[in-house]
Design an enzyme around this catalytic site. Structure first.
Site, mmCIF file in Angstrom:
data_model
loop_
_atom_site.group_PDB
_atom_site.id
_atom_site.type_symbol
_atom_site.label_atom_id
_atom_site.label_comp_id
_atom_site.label_asym_id
_atom_site.label_seq_id
_atom_site.Cartn_x
_atom_site.Cartn_y
_atom_site.Cartn_z
ATOM 1 N N ILE A 164 5.837 -3.102 -7.257
ATOM 2 C CA ILE A 164 5.014 -1.914 -7.522
ATOM 3 C C ILE A 164 5.523 -0.792 -6.626
ATOM 4 O O ILE A 164 5.350 -0.851 -5.409
ATOM 5 C CB ILE A 164 3.521 -2.196 -7.234
ATOM 6 C CG1 ILE A 164 3.027 -3.387 -8.055
ATOM 7 C CG2 ILE A 164 2.681 -0.950 -7.523
ATOM 8 C CD1 ILE A 164 1.643 -3.879 -7.662
ATOM 9 N N ARG A 165 6.171 0.193 -7.200
ATOM 10 C CA ARG A 165 6.813 1.265 -6.416
ATOM 11 C C ARG A 165 7.564 0.663 -5.230
ATOM 12 O O ARG A 165 7.472 1.140 -4.101
ATOM 13 C CB ARG A 165 5.772 2.286 -5.928
ATOM 14 C CG ARG A 165 5.221 3.158 -7.036
ATOM 15 C CD ARG A 165 4.376 4.293 -6.490
ATOM 16 N NE ARG A 165 3.399 3.795 -5.542
ATOM 17 C CZ ARG A 165 2.875 4.519 -4.563
ATOM 18 N NH1 ARG A 165 3.222 5.761 -4.380
ATOM 19 N NH2 ARG A 165 1.975 3.990 -3.749
ATOM 20 N N ARG A 216 12.587 3.898 0.064
ATOM 21 C CA ARG A 216 11.231 3.882 -0.488
ATOM 22 C C ARG A 216 11.286 4.077 -2.014
ATOM 23 O O ARG A 216 12.145 4.777 -2.521
ATOM 24 C CB ARG A 216 10.388 5.030 0.102
ATOM 25 C CG ARG A 216 10.185 4.966 1.591
ATOM 26 C CD ARG A 216 9.629 6.250 2.191
ATOM 27 N NE ARG A 216 8.405 6.663 1.551
ATOM 28 C CZ ARG A 216 8.312 7.650 0.650
ATOM 29 N NH1 ARG A 216 9.378 8.327 0.276
ATOM 30 N NH2 ARG A 216 7.160 7.944 0.116
ATOM 31 N N GLU A 221 1.429 -11.968 -2.889
ATOM 32 C CA GLU A 221 -0.026 -12.193 -2.778
ATOM 33 C C GLU A 221 -0.769 -11.901 -4.077
ATOM 34 O O GLU A 221 -1.926 -12.276 -4.225
ATOM 35 C CB GLU A 221 -0.605 -11.350 -1.626
ATOM 36 C CG GLU A 221 -0.711 -9.862 -1.883
ATOM 37 C CD GLU A 221 0.595 -9.092 -1.719
ATOM 38 O OE1 GLU A 221 0.560 -7.861 -1.877
ATOM 39 O OE2 GLU A 221 1.650 -9.709 -1.457
ATOM 40 N N GLY A 262 0.865 -1.173 0.000
ATOM 41 C CA GLY A 262 0.000 0.000 0.000
ATOM 42 C C GLY A 262 0.898 1.217 0.000
ATOM 43 O O GLY A 262 1.952 1.205 -0.620
ATOM 44 N N GLU A 263 0.544 2.236 0.734
ATOM 45 C CA GLU A 263 1.341 3.459 0.843
ATOM 46 C C GLU A 263 1.894 3.496 2.267
ATOM 47 O O GLU A 263 1.139 3.660 3.215
ATOM 48 C CB GLU A 263 0.425 4.660 0.571
ATOM 49 C CG GLU A 263 1.042 5.882 -0.049
ATOM 50 C CD GLU A 263 2.487 6.193 0.302
ATOM 51 O OE1 GLU A 263 2.788 6.519 1.470
ATOM 52 O OE2 GLU A 263 3.338 6.118 -0.595
ATOM 53 N N SER A 264 3.202 3.350 2.403
ATOM 54 C CA SER A 264 3.781 3.204 3.747
ATOM 55 C C SER A 264 3.512 4.420 4.630
ATOM 56 O O SER A 264 3.276 4.275 5.839
ATOM 57 C CB SER A 264 5.283 2.921 3.658
ATOM 58 O OG SER A 264 5.958 3.977 3.005
ATOM 59 N N CYS A 306 6.246 -5.154 0.552
ATOM 60 C CA CYS A 306 6.352 -3.819 -0.042
ATOM 61 C C CYS A 306 6.278 -2.737 1.047
ATOM 62 O O CYS A 306 7.230 -2.564 1.794
ATOM 63 C CB CYS A 306 5.308 -3.631 -1.141
ATOM 64 S SG CYS A 306 5.673 -2.231 -2.233
ATOM 65 N N HIS A 341 5.307 -8.262 -4.038
ATOM 66 C CA HIS A 341 3.962 -8.683 -3.628
ATOM 67 C C HIS A 341 3.695 -10.128 -4.056
ATOM 68 O O HIS A 341 3.183 -10.356 -5.144
ATOM 69 C CB HIS A 341 2.906 -7.817 -4.321
ATOM 70 C CG HIS A 341 2.903 -6.384 -3.918
ATOM 71 N ND1 HIS A 341 2.096 -5.890 -2.926
ATOM 72 C CD2 HIS A 341 3.594 -5.334 -4.394
ATOM 73 C CE1 HIS A 341 2.287 -4.595 -2.805
ATOM 74 N NE2 HIS A 341 3.191 -4.231 -3.682
#
Length: 196
Positions: free
Chosen positions: A139-140, A110, A177, A49-51, A81, A175
């Site tokens: 992803i990023r 990051r 998952e 997600g967005e840390s 991630c 990821h």
């Protein structure tokens, strides 16, 4: 312990995919949003997600201190991630107000592999997981700049560690998952079983 209860931190990110992968790995997965839900689990997954957002929401929901306490007392945790960033002791380039749970003696960078439009998939050699390379979805994604003596690198990509384990803690920059391959989740489920 047949089916350990493994929580997925459900503040933001790809929660549903982790729940499905854990279920397929023989765990009993539950969503965790409150301290009393955290207290009831045997282990925890911190999803991608967005840390920065996850960090701020964990503080808002009163979860940051209970998370740090349980991790420091030995609760198994797996971060993918953004979750890897959350389990790092140090972020090289934190956003303002960004905190981590910590626990893995590593420094992470990051968005190290680039922005959203530079996301990619790659086969990652991870000998701790039997059956050949795992498909990594980046992803990023962060990467690990450096690790301390207690942290073991389980996989590298492009010269940078992308999977790290330190005792009861596991983290991947990618990821698993999102691929339908549950082997990383099976490894973590085994870590939770053997911790109890």
């Amino acid at each position: 312990m047949t089916a350990p209860t493994i929580g997925v931190l459900a503040l933001q990110g790809d929660v549903r995919e982790h729940l499905a992968a854990l279920r397929a790995s023989g765990a009993d997965p539950v969503q965790v949003r409150r301290p009393e839900e955290l207290a009831a689990v045997d282990g925890l997954v911190i999803p991608g997600g967005e840390s920065t957002t996850i960090s701020k929401l964990a503080v808002t929901f009163g979860l940051m201190e209970p998370l740090r306490e349980r991790v420091s007392r030995g609760m198994p945790a797996y971060g993918s991630c953004a979750g890897m960033i959350m389990l790092a002791d140090k972020i090289l380039d934190p956003r303002s107000g960004q905190e981590t749970v910590g626990g893995i003696d590593m420094i992470v960078r990051r968005n190290a592999f680039g922005r959203q439009n530079e996301s990619f998939e790659a086969a990652v050699d991870m000998p701790a997981v039997p059956g050949g390379p795992v498909e990594g979805v980046f992803i990023r994604a962060p990467w690990v700049e450096s690790t301390g003596a207690a942290a073991e690198t389980l996989a590298s990509y492009d010269g940078h560690p992308v999977a790290v384990r330190q005792r009861h803690l596991l983290a991947t920059a990618f990821h698993p998952e999102l691929t339908g391959d549950q082997r990383v989740h099976a490894l973590f489920t085994e870590m939770v079983r053997s911790a109890h």
